[in-house]
Design a protein around this motif. Structure first.
Motif, mmCIF file in Angstrom:
data_model
loop_
_atom_site.group_PDB
_atom_site.id
_atom_site.type_symbol
_atom_site.label_atom_id
_atom_site.label_comp_id
_atom_site.label_asym_id
_atom_site.label_seq_id
_atom_site.Cartn_x
_atom_site.Cartn_y
_atom_site.Cartn_z
ATOM 1 N N SER A 9 11.211 -16.528 -13.057
ATOM 2 C CA SER A 9 10.347 -16.565 -11.866
ATOM 3 C C SER A 9 8.938 -16.059 -12.113
ATOM 4 O O SER A 9 8.021 -16.374 -11.347
ATOM 5 C CB SER A 9 10.986 -15.763 -10.723
ATOM 6 N N LEU A 32 16.328 -14.108 -8.240
ATOM 7 C CA LEU A 32 15.205 -14.286 -9.155
ATOM 8 C C LEU A 32 15.563 -13.631 -10.482
ATOM 9 O O LEU A 32 16.126 -12.534 -10.513
ATOM 10 C CB LEU A 32 13.928 -13.637 -8.609
ATOM 11 N N LEU A 41 7.280 -9.385 -10.612
ATOM 12 C CA LEU A 41 8.586 -9.535 -9.977
ATOM 13 C C LEU A 41 8.684 -8.685 -8.713
ATOM 14 O O LEU A 41 9.253 -9.120 -7.701
ATOM 15 C CB LEU A 41 9.693 -9.165 -10.963
ATOM 16 N N ILE A 45 9.658 -9.940 -5.020
ATOM 17 C CA ILE A 45 10.738 -9.345 -4.230
ATOM 18 C C ILE A 45 10.237 -9.012 -2.828
ATOM 19 O O ILE A 45 10.910 -9.296 -1.820
ATOM 20 C CB ILE A 45 11.289 -8.088 -4.928
ATOM 21 N N VAL A 53 18.279 -9.792 -8.414
ATOM 22 C CA VAL A 53 17.261 -10.092 -9.421
ATOM 23 C C VAL A 53 17.771 -9.621 -10.782
ATOM 24 O O VAL A 53 18.576 -8.685 -10.875
ATOM 25 C CB VAL A 53 15.887 -9.435 -9.134
ATOM 26 N N ILE A 75 19.823 -5.185 -8.840
ATOM 27 C CA ILE A 75 19.108 -5.465 -10.084
ATOM 28 C C ILE A 75 20.104 -5.462 -11.234
ATOM 29 O O ILE A 75 20.805 -4.464 -11.455
ATOM 30 C CB ILE A 75 17.993 -4.431 -10.346
ATOM 31 N N CYS A 85 22.639 -14.428 -11.901
ATOM 32 C CA CYS A 85 21.721 -15.091 -10.960
ATOM 33 C C CYS A 85 22.060 -16.571 -10.815
ATOM 34 O O CYS A 85 21.987 -17.134 -9.715
ATOM 35 C CB CYS A 85 20.280 -14.922 -11.426
#
Length: 383
Positions: A9, A32, A41, A45, A53, A75, A85
């Motif tokens: 991303s 992502l 990132l 978010i 992510v 995360i 993901c």
């Protein structure tokens, strides 16, 4: 609302994909995946509010959590995080990861029946048969993001598979199209990163300069469209206006034309079969004036020849080609080898790894690792 996950991303394609999604009100970003660019990132978010992510490692996870301390986002890290993901419930997975790292998330996406919007050609090059088998078994689909394959996908809506005479992939020729072969020994990293038409990441830009990118695209087209190699041609087209063509058995040729803007194929891959209005610049053929085409020089651009030969050989050869090329390109970007050494590294590794038909993704990953080991040895020892 349709749900989408974007792998890569914070890279060029990922950023443009999020720009496309900002124009669409029927998509929710649920996952992502990035590397170590945690600042970008964190911004993504805060704007798109994904549920999950992925980042490169624990250090990046700690840095990202410090930037979004109150956000409930989960995360995860590493290749397992990438796969998580891709496996997260979504309708579309955009795979814009660079290199063979895209194989496992591609399998995870198509293996659960999702649409794979594919911007990572290397996964089909290295493991095309396995990924397509998983896609068919699970009822998933692949819609290409690469401008050339997106063009072919659109052109092929005009006819049936048995009506195809050949596919024609166009290539800009890169920054060295008009250079004499003798001058190629002088190429610097800065020269090779100066693509005349496209703004892309470093790896794909170098691949475009060597024309390895076009060779990888020939292999990708073979897998995506089920067309034999003797029916896939490459034509140099410096303006990058005609993105590819399909010639049918009756002599008709369908071509897809557009500005050199990746947002168009990204949107197509996400919204297909629908075509939605978009604010991107329109093509003005009157201002373009002339379109030029020429045959590629396979002697000057050895990587293109090597890729086509590896595709025809089949088996594990395309995987080996791709892995050796990734190592060689990285070495060139670090100025550890010269530009002309890139095809030398690839050819040497192809000659050392016995070709066989992979039966599983583990076979592919083992061949990938061995090719990288040999390529790194070749680079470090100077041949």
């Amino acid at each position: 609302m349709k749900r989408i996950a974007i792998l890569g991303s914070t890279g060029t394609i990922g950023v443009q994909a999020l720009e496309v999604l900002s124009q669409l009100d029927t998509y929710e970003v649920v996952a992502l995946a990035a590397g170590r660019n945690v600042e970008r990132l964190a911004q993504q978010i805060r704007r798109y509010r994904p549920k999950l992510v992925a980042v490169a490692d624990d250090e990046a996870r700690r840095a990202l959590r410090a930037l979004v301390p109150g956000d409930p986002v989960d995360i995860v890290v590493g290749d397992e995080g990438l796969v998580a993901c891709a496996a997260y419930p979504s309708d579309v997975v955009l795979n814009a990861v660079v290199g063979a790292r895209g194989i496992l998330p591609a399998l995870a996406a198509v293996g659960r029946g999702a649409r794979l919007a594919l911007a990572n050609k290397e996964c089909l090059v290295a493991a095309g048969d396995l990924i397509l088998r998983a896609m068919r078994d699970a009822g998933g689909e692949i819609v290409p993001v690469d401008s050339e394959h997106c063009a072919l996908h659109q052109c092929l809506r005009s006819g049936r598979p048995e009506e195809i005479r050949r596919l024609v992939l166009t290539a800009s020729g890169g920054p060295f199209r008009s250079w004499p072969k003798a001058r190629m020994a002088e190429v610097t990293v800065r020269d090779a990163l100066r693509h005349p038409n496209w703004h892309m990441g470093q790896k794909i830009t170098i691949d475009s300069a060597t024309m390895m990118n076009k060779g990888l695209e020939v292999i990708e087209a073979h897998h995506l469209f089920g067309v034999p190699y003797d029916k896939i041609a490459v034509l140099v087209h410096p303006q990058s206006i005609v993105h590819s063509m399909v010639e049918f058995v009756d002599g008709s040729v369908m071509a897809q034309l557009a500005t050199a803007d990746m947002r168009l194929p990204i949107q197509y891959a996400i919204t297909y079969p629908d075509r939605l209005p978009a604010p991107w610049p329109r093509l003005d053929l009157a201002s373009v004036g002339t379109l030029h085409f020429e045959e590629p020089d396979l002697d000057k651009f050895r990587c293109l020849r090597l890729a086509i030969e590896a595709g025809r050989a089949g088996g594990i050869a395309p995987c080996v080609l791709n892995a050796a090329n990734e190592v060689a390109v990285d070495a060139f970007l670090r100025e550890a080898i010269s530009f002309l050494r890139i095809p030398e590294v690839v050819e040497a590794v192809l000659a050392r790894v016995p070709n066989e038909v992979p039966q599983s993704v583990d076979d592919v990953l083992r061949a990938d690792a061995e090719a990288r080991r040999l390529a790194e040895l070749y680079v470090s020892k100077g041949g």
